[in-house]
Write an enzyme that holds these catalytic residues in place. Structure first.
Site, mmCIF file in Angstrom:
data_model
loop_
_atom_site.group_PDB
_atom_site.id
_atom_site.type_symbol
_atom_site.label_atom_id
_atom_site.label_comp_id
_atom_site.label_asym_id
_atom_site.label_seq_id
_atom_site.Cartn_x
_atom_site.Cartn_y
_atom_site.Cartn_z
ATOM 1 N N ARG A 83 11.794 -5.957 4.780
ATOM 2 C CA ARG A 83 11.688 -4.505 5.000
ATOM 3 C C ARG A 83 12.416 -4.128 6.287
ATOM 4 O O ARG A 83 13.118 -3.126 6.335
ATOM 5 C CB ARG A 83 10.212 -4.089 5.081
ATOM 6 C CG ARG A 83 10.023 -2.615 5.429
ATOM 7 C CD ARG A 83 8.613 -2.133 5.140
ATOM 8 N NE ARG A 83 7.673 -2.515 6.193
ATOM 9 C CZ ARG A 83 6.348 -2.399 6.081
ATOM 10 N NH1 ARG A 83 5.804 -1.939 4.958
ATOM 11 N NH2 ARG A 83 5.566 -2.742 7.066
ATOM 12 N N ARG A 103 -9.563 1.158 8.790
ATOM 13 C CA ARG A 103 -9.105 -0.180 9.144
ATOM 14 C C ARG A 103 -10.164 -0.968 9.891
ATOM 15 O O ARG A 103 -9.935 -2.134 10.234
ATOM 16 C CB ARG A 103 -7.890 -0.045 10.043
ATOM 17 C CG ARG A 103 -6.591 -0.542 9.437
ATOM 18 C CD ARG A 103 -5.536 -0.288 10.481
ATOM 19 N NE ARG A 103 -4.295 -0.942 10.263
ATOM 20 C CZ ARG A 103 -3.246 -0.400 9.651
ATOM 21 N NH1 ARG A 103 -3.330 0.782 9.094
ATOM 22 N NH2 ARG A 103 -2.118 -1.065 9.578
ATOM 23 N N ARG A 161 -0.466 -8.380 13.586
ATOM 24 C CA ARG A 161 -1.066 -7.413 12.661
ATOM 25 C C ARG A 161 -1.883 -8.121 11.584
ATOM 26 O O ARG A 161 -2.914 -7.616 11.134
ATOM 27 C CB ARG A 161 0.023 -6.526 12.047
ATOM 28 C CG ARG A 161 0.530 -5.463 13.045
ATOM 29 C CD ARG A 161 1.937 -4.956 12.730
ATOM 30 N NE ARG A 161 2.027 -4.308 11.443
ATOM 31 C CZ ARG A 161 3.161 -4.191 10.733
ATOM 32 N NH1 ARG A 161 4.288 -4.691 11.194
ATOM 33 N NH2 ARG A 161 3.149 -3.584 9.586
ATOM 34 N N LYS A 208 0.840 -1.216 0.000
ATOM 35 C CA LYS A 208 0.000 0.000 0.000
ATOM 36 C C LYS A 208 0.870 1.259 0.000
ATOM 37 O O LYS A 208 0.633 2.168 -0.775
ATOM 38 C CB LYS A 208 -0.910 0.061 1.244
ATOM 39 C CG LYS A 208 -1.940 -1.038 1.333
ATOM 40 C CD LYS A 208 -2.888 -0.824 2.517
ATOM 41 C CE LYS A 208 -2.209 -0.802 3.872
ATOM 42 N NZ LYS A 208 -1.606 -2.091 4.285
ATOM 43 N N ARG A 219 11.137 0.483 12.028
ATOM 44 C CA ARG A 219 9.781 0.273 12.567
ATOM 45 C C ARG A 219 9.834 -0.770 13.662
ATOM 46 O O ARG A 219 10.182 -1.923 13.405
ATOM 47 C CB ARG A 219 8.827 -0.191 11.453
ATOM 48 C CG ARG A 219 8.370 0.959 10.583
ATOM 49 C CD ARG A 219 7.316 0.509 9.602
ATOM 50 N NE ARG A 219 6.116 -0.020 10.237
ATOM 51 C CZ ARG A 219 4.951 -0.124 9.627
ATOM 52 N NH1 ARG A 219 4.824 0.280 8.381
ATOM 53 N NH2 ARG A 219 3.919 -0.615 10.253
HETATM 54 P P1 AMP Z 1 0.689 0.926 9.077
HETATM 55 O O1 AMP Z 1 1.856 1.818 8.850
HETATM 56 O O2 AMP Z 1 -0.501 1.327 8.261
HETATM 57 O O3 AMP Z 1 1.022 -0.528 8.926
HETATM 58 O O4 AMP Z 1 0.238 1.125 10.597
HETATM 59 C C1 AMP Z 1 1.112 0.801 11.679
HETATM 60 C C2 AMP Z 1 0.331 0.710 12.974
HETATM 61 O O5 AMP Z 1 -0.275 1.982 13.279
HETATM 62 C C3 AMP Z 1 -0.825 -0.280 12.985
HETATM 63 O O6 AMP Z 1 -0.384 -1.597 13.269
HETATM 64 C C4 AMP Z 1 -1.708 0.293 14.090
HETATM 65 O O7 AMP Z 1 -1.178 0.030 15.378
HETATM 66 C C5 AMP Z 1 -1.566 1.796 13.848
HETATM 67 N N1 AMP Z 1 -2.577 2.285 12.872
HETATM 68 C C6 AMP Z 1 -2.322 2.778 11.622
HETATM 69 N N2 AMP Z 1 -3.451 3.131 11.006
HETATM 70 C C7 AMP Z 1 -4.461 2.846 11.880
HETATM 71 C C8 AMP Z 1 -5.875 2.944 11.812
HETATM 72 N N3 AMP Z 1 -6.497 3.415 10.726
HETATM 73 N N4 AMP Z 1 -6.585 2.548 12.908
HETATM 74 C C9 AMP Z 1 -5.987 2.085 14.019
HETATM 75 N N5 AMP Z 1 -4.662 1.936 14.135
HETATM 76 C C10 AMP Z 1 -3.892 2.312 13.075
#
Ligand code: AMP
Length: 188
Positions: free
Chosen positions: A127, A88, A146, A13, A135
């Protein structure tokens, strides 16, 4: 153009959003990036989110919906945006519908990037190596968490958006440029 990119962690994404930013000249709104920035800066939001993000859980719907709604009011979103990592949950998708309605806006499409779970784990471990562990949630245990969270809470958005006639699905297992081509073909 107002797009949502949907897909499990590691599906690509973020990579695709960065390419589409150049193509359509609209910003990428990544709640994950926003949360990581808040955590790094040590803001009250960051302090609240850190433990949740580190264990692979979801931050509250109200918090992420609030930050997205404010971000959409910035001038660079006037011609559209690419939502990456939001919504999400069904509650976030409903909040998104409400905020767009209130702003007099509509989504053009929701692109689901489909990927095979075994490949996702491999990609994220790579990654983590490439980014030198930038991260804290890119390790195998948190990743498995996740993926479970994705399947339980985010995957239902596929039928939610199919029901709205907005869903376009692309094969995320293709090379990066072919995924981009499939996305463009799906939305244009
Ligand atoms: P990502 O970079 O999109 O993989 O997001 C990393 C982490 O941020 C996720 O595992 C969640 O803990 C938090 N997070 C990101 N976007 C959301 C969302 N829309 N709702 C809730 N938690 C989020």
């Amino acid at each position: 153009m107002r797009l949502v990119l949907l897909g499990p962690p590691g599906a690509g994404k973020g990579t695709q959003a960065q390419i589409l930013v150049e193509t359509y000249n609209i910003p990428q709104l990544s709640t994950g990036d926003m949360l990581r920035a808040a955590i790094k800066a040590g803001t009250p939001l960051g302090l609240e989110a850190k433990a949740i993000v580190d264990r692979g859980d979801l931050v509250s719907d109200a918090i992420v919906s609030g930050i997205i709604s404010e971000r959409m009011d910035e001038p660079d979103c006037a011609n559209g945006f690419i939502l990456d990592g939001f919504p999400r949950t069904i509650a976030q998708a409903e909040a998104l519908d409400d905020m767009l309605d209130a702003k007099g806006l509509k989504l053009d499409a929701v692109v689901e990037i489909k990927a095979d779970p075994d490949v996702l784990i491999e990609r994220i471990i790579n990654r983590a190596k490439e980014t030198g562990g930038a991260r804290t949630d890119d390790n195998e245990d948190v990743l498995r968490k996740r993926l479970v969270v994705y399947n339980e809470q985010t995957a239902p958005l596929v039928s939610f958006y199919a029901g709205q006639g907005l869903l376009r699905s692309v094969d995320g297992m293709q090379p990066i440029n072919e995924v981009t081509a499939s996305i463009k073909a799906a939305i244009e």
